[in-house]
Design a protein around this motif. Structure first.
Motif, PDB file in Angstrom:
ATOM      1  N   TYR A 139     -10.003 -10.131  -7.945  1.00 30.28           N
ATOM      2  CA  TYR A 139     -10.053 -10.072  -6.459  1.00 30.28           C
ATOM      3  C   TYR A 139     -10.776  -8.169  -6.668  1.00 30.28           C
ATOM      4  O   TYR A 139      -9.929  -7.146  -6.954  1.00 30.28           O
ATOM      5  N   GLU A 140     -11.597  -7.914  -5.935  1.00 29.43           N
ATOM      6  CA  GLU A 140     -12.235  -6.302  -5.308  1.00 29.43           C
ATOM      7  C   GLU A 140     -11.444  -5.758  -5.333  1.00 29.43           C
ATOM      8  O   GLU A 140     -10.606  -6.142  -4.062  1.00 29.43           O
ATOM      9  N   ARG A 141     -11.427  -4.785  -4.913  1.00 32.45           N
ATOM     10  CA  ARG A 141     -10.851  -3.256  -4.744  1.00 32.45           C
ATOM     11  C   ARG A 141     -10.751  -1.909  -4.279  1.00 32.45           C
ATOM     12  O   ARG A 141     -11.787  -1.270  -4.964  1.00 32.45           O
ATOM     13  N   THR A 142     -10.512  -1.967  -3.258  1.00 35.52           N
ATOM     14  CA  THR A 142     -10.741  -0.648  -2.288  1.00 35.52           C
ATOM     15  C   THR A 142     -10.113   0.137  -2.191  1.00 35.52           C
ATOM     16  O   THR A 142      -8.481   0.675  -2.013  1.00 35.52           O
ATOM     17  N   GLU A 143     -10.191   1.253  -3.081  1.00 39.53           N
ATOM     18  CA  GLU A 143      -9.505   2.646  -2.620  1.00 39.53           C
ATOM     19  C   GLU A 143      -9.848   3.406  -1.172  1.00 39.53           C
ATOM     20  O   GLU A 143     -11.051   3.269  -0.682  1.00 39.53           O
ATOM     21  N   ARG A 144      -8.243   2.873  -0.665  1.00 41.06           N
ATOM     22  CA  ARG A 144      -8.296   3.980   0.562  1.00 41.06           C
ATOM     23  C   ARG A 144      -7.374   5.435   0.669  1.00 41.06           C
ATOM     24  O   ARG A 144      -5.985   5.274   0.159  1.00 41.06           O
ATOM     25  N   VAL A 145      -7.109   6.484   2.011  1.00 40.39           N
ATOM     26  CA  VAL A 145      -6.614   6.661   1.959  1.00 40.39           C
ATOM     27  C   VAL A 145      -6.447   7.146   3.324  1.00 40.39           C
ATOM     28  O   VAL A 145      -7.205   7.081   4.390  1.00 40.39           O
ATOM     29  N   ILE A 146      -4.874   7.845   3.454  1.00 36.23           N
ATOM     30  CA  ILE A 146      -4.721   8.387   4.692  1.00 36.23           C
ATOM     31  C   ILE A 146      -3.653   9.450   4.811  1.00 36.23           C
ATOM     32  O   ILE A 146      -2.317   9.026   4.388  1.00 36.23           O
ATOM     33  N   ARG A 147      -3.078   9.637   5.864  1.00 38.31           N
ATOM     34  CA  ARG A 147      -2.047  10.886   6.162  1.00 38.31           C
ATOM     35  C   ARG A 147      -1.404  10.541   7.250  1.00 38.31           C
ATOM     36  O   ARG A 147      -1.573  10.305   8.282  1.00 38.31           O
ATOM     37  N   CYS A 148      -0.328  11.213   7.151  1.00 40.92           N
ATOM     38  CA  CYS A 148       0.441  10.878   8.717  1.00 40.92           C
ATOM     39  C   CYS A 148       1.792  12.089   8.403  1.00 40.92           C
ATOM     40  O   CYS A 148       2.000  12.475   7.716  1.00 40.92           O
ATOM     41  N   GLY A 149       2.319  12.503   9.659  1.00 43.14           N
ATOM     42  CA  GLY A 149       2.885  13.395  10.027  1.00 43.14           C
ATOM     43  C   GLY A 149       4.428  12.666   9.120  1.00 43.14           C
ATOM     44  O   GLY A 149       5.202  13.723   8.508  1.00 43.14           O
ATOM     45  N   GLN A 150       4.732  10.939   9.455  1.00 45.70           N
ATOM     46  CA  GLN A 150       6.578  11.048   8.489  1.00 45.70           C
ATOM     47  C   GLN A 150       6.017   9.478   7.607  1.00 45.70           C
ATOM     48  O   GLN A 150       5.522   9.047   7.920  1.00 45.70           O
ATOM     49  N   ALA A 206      -9.009  -7.405  -1.961  1.00 49.73           N
ATOM     50  CA  ALA A 206     -10.001  -9.150  -1.426  1.00 49.73           C
ATOM     51  C   ALA A 206      -8.850 -10.108  -0.924  1.00 49.73           C
ATOM     52  O   ALA A 206      -8.273 -10.164  -1.936  1.00 49.73           O
ATOM     53  N   ALA A 207      -9.347 -10.808   0.236  1.00 47.41           N
ATOM     54  CA  ALA A 207      -8.419 -11.709   0.073  1.00 47.41           C
ATOM     55  C   ALA A 207      -8.243 -12.957  -0.257  1.00 47.41           C
ATOM     56  O   ALA A 207      -7.457 -13.911  -1.306  1.00 47.41           O
ATOM     57  N   GLU A 208      -9.282 -12.642  -1.378  1.00 51.77           N
ATOM     58  CA  GLU A 208      -9.729 -14.131  -1.637  1.00 51.77           C
ATOM     59  C   GLU A 208     -10.236 -13.861  -3.564  1.00 51.77           C
ATOM     60  O   GLU A 208     -11.439 -12.739  -2.868  1.00 51.77           O
ATOM     61  N   PRO A 209     -10.606 -13.994  -4.402  1.00 44.09           N
ATOM     62  CA  PRO A 209     -11.703 -14.131  -5.699  1.00 44.09           C
ATOM     63  C   PRO A 209     -13.052 -14.090  -5.570  1.00 44.09           C
ATOM     64  O   PRO A 209     -13.255 -14.859  -4.736  1.00 44.09           O
ATOM     65  N   ARG A 257      -0.232 -19.641  -8.818  1.00 43.44           N
ATOM     66  CA  ARG A 257      -0.981 -19.019  -8.654  1.00 43.44           C
ATOM     67  C   ARG A 257      -0.346 -18.307  -7.909  1.00 43.44           C
ATOM     68  O   ARG A 257      -0.383 -17.144  -7.101  1.00 43.44           O
ATOM     69  N   ASN A 258       1.476 -18.731  -8.117  1.00 43.86           N
ATOM     70  CA  ASN A 258       2.216 -18.147  -6.587  1.00 43.86           C
ATOM     71  C   ASN A 258       2.865 -16.814  -7.112  1.00 43.86           C
ATOM     72  O   ASN A 258       4.339 -16.520  -6.726  1.00 43.86           O
ATOM     73  N   PHE A 259       2.389 -15.976  -7.876  1.00 40.80           N
ATOM     74  CA  PHE A 259       3.007 -14.907  -8.688  1.00 40.80           C
ATOM     75  C   PHE A 259       2.213 -13.467  -8.744  1.00 40.80           C
ATOM     76  O   PHE A 259       1.148 -13.524  -8.369  1.00 40.80           O
ATOM     77  N   TRP A 260       3.654 -12.857  -8.416  1.00 39.45           N
ATOM     78  CA  TRP A 260       2.680 -11.098  -8.251  1.00 39.45           C
ATOM     79  C   TRP A 260       2.441 -10.592  -9.735  1.00 39.45           C
ATOM     80  O   TRP A 260       2.900 -10.340 -10.346  1.00 39.45           O
ATOM     81  N   GLU A 261       0.852 -10.551 -10.145  1.00 42.23           N
ATOM     82  CA  GLU A 261       0.667  -9.546 -11.378  1.00 42.23           C
ATOM     83  C   GLU A 261      -0.547  -8.912 -10.674  1.00 42.23           C
ATOM     84  O   GLU A 261      -1.865 -10.004 -11.949  1.00 42.23           O
ATOM     85  N   PRO A 262      -1.282  -8.347  -9.896  1.00 44.58           N
ATOM     86  CA  PRO A 262      -2.492  -7.414  -9.917  1.00 44.58           C
ATOM     87  C   PRO A 262      -3.450  -7.533 -10.813  1.00 44.58           C
ATOM     88  O   PRO A 262      -4.555  -7.738 -11.065  1.00 44.58           O
ATOM     89  N   LYS A 263      -2.889  -7.311 -12.406  1.00 40.55           N
ATOM     90  CA  LYS A 263      -3.557  -7.085 -13.734  1.00 40.55           C
ATOM     91  C   LYS A 263      -4.244  -8.153 -14.151  1.00 40.55           C
ATOM     92  O   LYS A 263      -5.356  -8.769 -14.964  1.00 40.55           O
ATOM     93  N   ASP A 264      -3.404  -9.076 -13.884  1.00 40.21           N
ATOM     94  CA  ASP A 264      -4.019 -10.968 -14.261  1.00 40.21           C
ATOM     95  C   ASP A 264      -4.220 -10.916 -12.698  1.00 40.21           C
ATOM     96  O   ASP A 264      -4.566 -12.798 -13.368  1.00 40.21           O
ATOM     97  N   GLU A 265      -5.047 -10.695 -11.897  1.00 45.07           N
ATOM     98  CA  GLU A 265      -5.168 -11.681 -10.541  1.00 45.07           C
ATOM     99  C   GLU A 265      -4.741 -11.750  -9.957  1.00 45.07           C
ATOM    100  O   GLU A 265      -5.134 -13.299  -9.901  1.00 45.07           O
ATOM    101  N   LEU A 266      -3.574 -12.217 -10.288  1.00 47.60           N
ATOM    102  CA  LEU A 266      -2.199 -12.949  -9.688  1.00 47.60           C
ATOM    103  C   LEU A 266      -1.973 -11.699  -8.274  1.00 47.60           C
ATOM    104  O   LEU A 266      -1.162 -11.084  -8.484  1.00 47.60           O
ATOM    105  N   LEU A 267      -2.102 -12.401  -7.325  1.00 49.20           N
ATOM    106  CA  LEU A 267      -1.938 -12.150  -6.397  1.00 49.20           C
ATOM    107  C   LEU A 267      -0.587 -12.870  -4.717  1.00 49.20           C
ATOM    108  O   LEU A 267      -0.163 -13.020  -3.968  1.00 49.20           O
TER     109      LEU A 267
END
Length: 809
Positions: free
Chosen positions: A268-279, A259-262, A55-65
């Motif tokens: 893994y639940e995904r939440t959409e977030r928005v942030i603005r910044c000057g730089q 989410a930290a855990e499935p 489980r130690n690989f990165w592939e979010p579409k396959d639920e690997l984080l």
């Protein structure tokens, strides 16, 4: 819409560039949010067992984080990481400065262009000092490690100089103290972000898997802990997918919070977030940052066309010395023991042509190691010898039994079963890196990142390095072995560089000599993608020093003004006239292909440039008239369009959210008809786009029915623009129906609803009448062919003048 936050600065990624940036910004009192896609890994949490590693690989579409992000491209493989601390979690700890003469200027590239460094060693030296002060590197304090001695002796025999490079490892509990294994490391004044005790290096060779002792001075233990202590908001499992300038200055960043855990389904639940910044500081690594820029070309229209260029693997090459110096005088086995010690302890530098005339491209060769447990795997893989040993042991035990000999102690037999481990004990991996040719290109292909790079243009460099490795192997009485991938002229890189290169001007680079975007002020690229060519030695220290310099410059700018609660982003109206009631309907499928260029407003110019850059654009649409009678009688002849567009520049295949096709509507000029298309879709970043296209149908001299009905002039607008409205054009091009596609299109006509056959006949009658009205009407004709089509392959004509002429006509 999700709630929108604000910060003075947002840093994307926590590798060497991102971590340094977050610390320097927080140190200056700026409000900082750092977004890292991967997890935090405290000492003791790195995977070791087969189950953990699975489980130690990165592939979010396959639920690997997990930690390892492994990429395979057409001509190379790459290994990068996803975790708090970026590449420092799995790198080999070497912090070397780029050679002063290797900051080359106007170094020719085989396919055209030059490698040019707008900065030099003098620009970075004090920033090197600053990074070293934080990372506290020191050379290996155990010079008698067998593998270190082996490489030094081989180098001496070849007349080469070997040295111990600085390593970002805590060999002692505090700077200046005596080295010792598994001692408790003193906490830094800023504490530790993990709150876990760290121990000094136990020489286990597990550096590249993540250090479970906490011995490595990785970025989470240093820069990120210091940044958090100063108030930086560090967020893990936060993957950025969209960046865009906002009208009142600064940038809007959109990201997915995992989410930290499935859940019970492994999702893994995904939440959409928005942030603005000057730089905004992009430090997501060569692949991460370049991908983000390519996927946001619409949001960032002023990016230089060098985005994706100057890719290199920093000359990485892996070979093996197998069975080196198997015996000493007297028949004793000499052990090289590659698993004992840090992964890298010793290096050899070979000069460059800028150092010595005729020397070619310079490089470094370093010895490598592997973890203890890998010895068992490698030895077990020697099937022939393992089976032979097992057979000998079994036969001896059976002989004792048949002879009725009492021999209960079989320790010696089991020792023979295990074997001497000669292969692993006497072998040595060799790592090379240096100044390969930075002529690769990163693009999007079918929505995925693609790298076009080849070993062919660096053949002389690799052959010289392999010869040095072969000579080292010979001096160790070993057998030289290439990495099996080399047999197919492929390499594995752990140091991908380029993609958003630094340049002297907008035509040469994406960022200037201070790492700031030429076209988008206050957008900085602070990772390896900004490097305009190979660093040569291990690039981490140079990337960190460049980031330190960039942020220092950014802090000289006026502090971004904190804005009031940001205005909500007003989406364009997505309403449309209601579809007519269904009656006798019909549909057909149409496919058109061509080229389009972002940043162009004239379709013909966009087509020509797009063709040169291979920026393909196509769509496949199902055109539906729910009620043919209503469709034919209405003046705007509106049908619906469903399907997809495909454009690698925009992210691959993108579904049409809503579409309209208006067929044979009256044009502005007398005697003309137009076939108009309007498609709403989103690029991969989620940015809404509208494609507007038209075919001009009129009777010009010659037989032009096919040309008129098969050529579509398209413009691209940002936002979902309703029918009848226009907005600023951000791209343009030309599409065509190919003859074979037209034949297929004829076979797709289908009736729908009541009277399906009659509907097709009614549509055919409408089509023929429209063509006859356009080409057989007694209305006055234009004496000169002023359509854009005649200029598509005429490089001498002025496209914008032609477009004006066409509009007048």
């Amino acid at each position: 819409m999700a709630a929108v936050e604000y910060a003075d600065a947002v840093v994307v990624g926590s590798g060497f560039g991102g971590s340094v940036s977050a610390f320097r910004l927080a140190e200056a009192g700026r409000s900082v949010v750092l977004l890292e896609r991967g997890r935090a890994y405290a000492p003791g949490t790195f995977a070791r067992t087969p189950h953990e590693m699975s489980r130690n690989f990165w592939e979010p579409k396959d639920e690997l984080l997990g930690l390892f992000d492994i990429r395979s491209f057409r001509k190379l493989e790459a290994i990068v990481s996803a975790g708090l601390g970026g590449g420092s979690l799995i790198y080999a700890n070497v912090l070397l400065r780029k050679d002063e003469r290797w900051f080359v200027h106007d170094s020719p590239l085989p396919g055209g262009g030059y490698e040019n460094w707008p900065i030099g060693r003098a620009d970075l030296d004090r920033h090197y000092d600053a990074v070293e002060e934080m990372m506290t590197p020191s050379p290996n304090p155990y010079p008698d490690l067998p593998k270190a001695k082996a490489l030094r002796e081989a180098a001496e025999a070849l007349g080469l100089e070997a040295f111990s490079p600085p390593l970002a490892i805590s060999f002692a509990p505090r700077p200046g103290a005596r080295a010792g294994q598994k001692q408790i490391i003193d906490d830094a004044p800023y504490g530790n972000i993990h709150g876990v005790t760290r121990l000094t290096c136990r020489l286990c060779g597990e550096c590249d898997l993540g250090c479970n002792e906490g011995s490595k001075n990785t970025l989470d233990h240093t820069y990120l802990s210091a940044a958090a202590h100063l108030g930086a908001d560090i967020r893990t499992l936060s993957e950025v997918y969209s960046v865009a300038p906002v009208s009142d200055g600064g940038y809007e960043v959109r990201y997915r919070q995992y989410a930290a855990e499935p859940d019970e389904n492994g999702h893994y639940e995904r939440t959409e977030r928005v942030i603005r910044c000057g730089q905004l500081f992009l430090g997501a690594g060569t692949f991460g940052t370049t991908s983000l820029l390519l996927r946001n070309r619409v949001n960032l229209p002023s990016l230089g066309r060098a985005v994706g260029l100057r890719f290199s693997g920093n000359g990485d090459l892996l070979t093996f010395c197998v069975g080196g110096t198997t015996t000493r005088p007297g028949g004793q086995l000499r052990v090289i023991d590659p698993n004992r010690g840090p992964v890298i302890t010793t290096a050899i530098r070979r000069p460059d042509g800028v150092d010595e005339e005729g020397a070619g491209r310079g490089y470094y060769v370093q010895e490598a190691g592997f973890p203890d447990f890998a010895n068992w795997l490698i030895e077990a893989a020697q099937v022939t010898s393992s089976v032979k040993r097992a057979a000998n042991v079994v036969s001896k035990i059976m002989a004792h039994r048949m002879a009725k000999k009492n021999e209960s102690t079989i320790s010696a037999e089991i020792a023979k079963l295990i074997g001497e481990g000669r292969l692993t004990a006497t072998s040595l991996p060799l790592l090379g890196m240096g100044r390969d040719t930075p002529d690769g290109r990163i693009t999007l292909r079918d929505g995925e990142l693609d790298v076009d790079w080849t070993t062919a243009t660096s053949a002389a460099y690799f052959e010289a390095m392999r010869q040095t490795m072969r000579d080292i192997t010979e001096k160790l009485d070993g057998r030289f072995r290439d990495n099996p991938l080399w047999w197919t002229k492929r390499v594995v890189t752990v140091h991908p560089l380029g993609g958003a290169p630094m340049g002297r001007h907008v035509h040469e680079g994406v960022v200037d000599s201070w790492n700031e975007s030429f076209g988008h002020p206050n957008l900085f690229v602070v990772d390896g993608s900004a490097v305009p060519g190979p660093v040569g030695p291990n690039p981490s220290l140079t990337i960190a020093a460049m980031a330190d310099r960039a942020v220092e410059r950014a802090l000289e700018k006026p502090r971004p003004k904190r804005r009031r609660a940001p205005r909500a982003v007003i989406a364009a109206s997505e309403t449309a006239p209601p579809a007519p009631a269904e009656g006798a309907g019909m549909e057909f499928t149409e496919q058109m292909k061509g080229y389009l260029t972002l940043g162009e407003t004239d379709p013909v110019t966009g087509y020509r440039i797009g063709r040169q850059l291979t920026h393909r654009f196509m769509f496949q649409l199902t055109i539906t008239a729910p009620d043919v009678e209503t469709f034919a009688n209405e003046p705007d002849h509106t049908a619906t369009a469903e399907g997809f567009v495909r454009c690698d520049v925009l992210g691959g295949e993108l579904p049409v959210k809503r579409g309209w096709a208006n067929l044979f509507v009256a044009g502005d000029a007398e005697g003309t008809r137009e076939m108009q298309y309007r498609l709403w879709f989103n690029d991969l970043s989620g940015a809404p786009l509208t494609m507007y296209g038209f075919k001009t149908v009129r009777d010009d001299p010659g037989f032009d029915v096919w040309r008129d009905t098969s050529t579509l002039y398209v413009t691209l607008m940002q936002g979902h623009i309703p029918p009848g409205e226009t907005d600023e054009v951000i791209g343009a091009g030309v599409l065509r129906i190919l003859p074979l596609d037209f034949v297929r299109q004829i076979t797709t006509f289908r009736g729908a609803g009541s009277g399906s056959v009659g509907a097709i006949a009614r549509f055919g009658g409408f089509f023929m009448k429209s063509v006859m009205d356009a080409y057989l009407s007694p209305a006055p004709r234009t004496p000169v062919d002023a359509s854009p089509e005649r200029h598509l392959d005429d490089p001498s004509a002025d496209a914008r003048t032609r477009r004006s002429e066409e509009m007048i006509t």
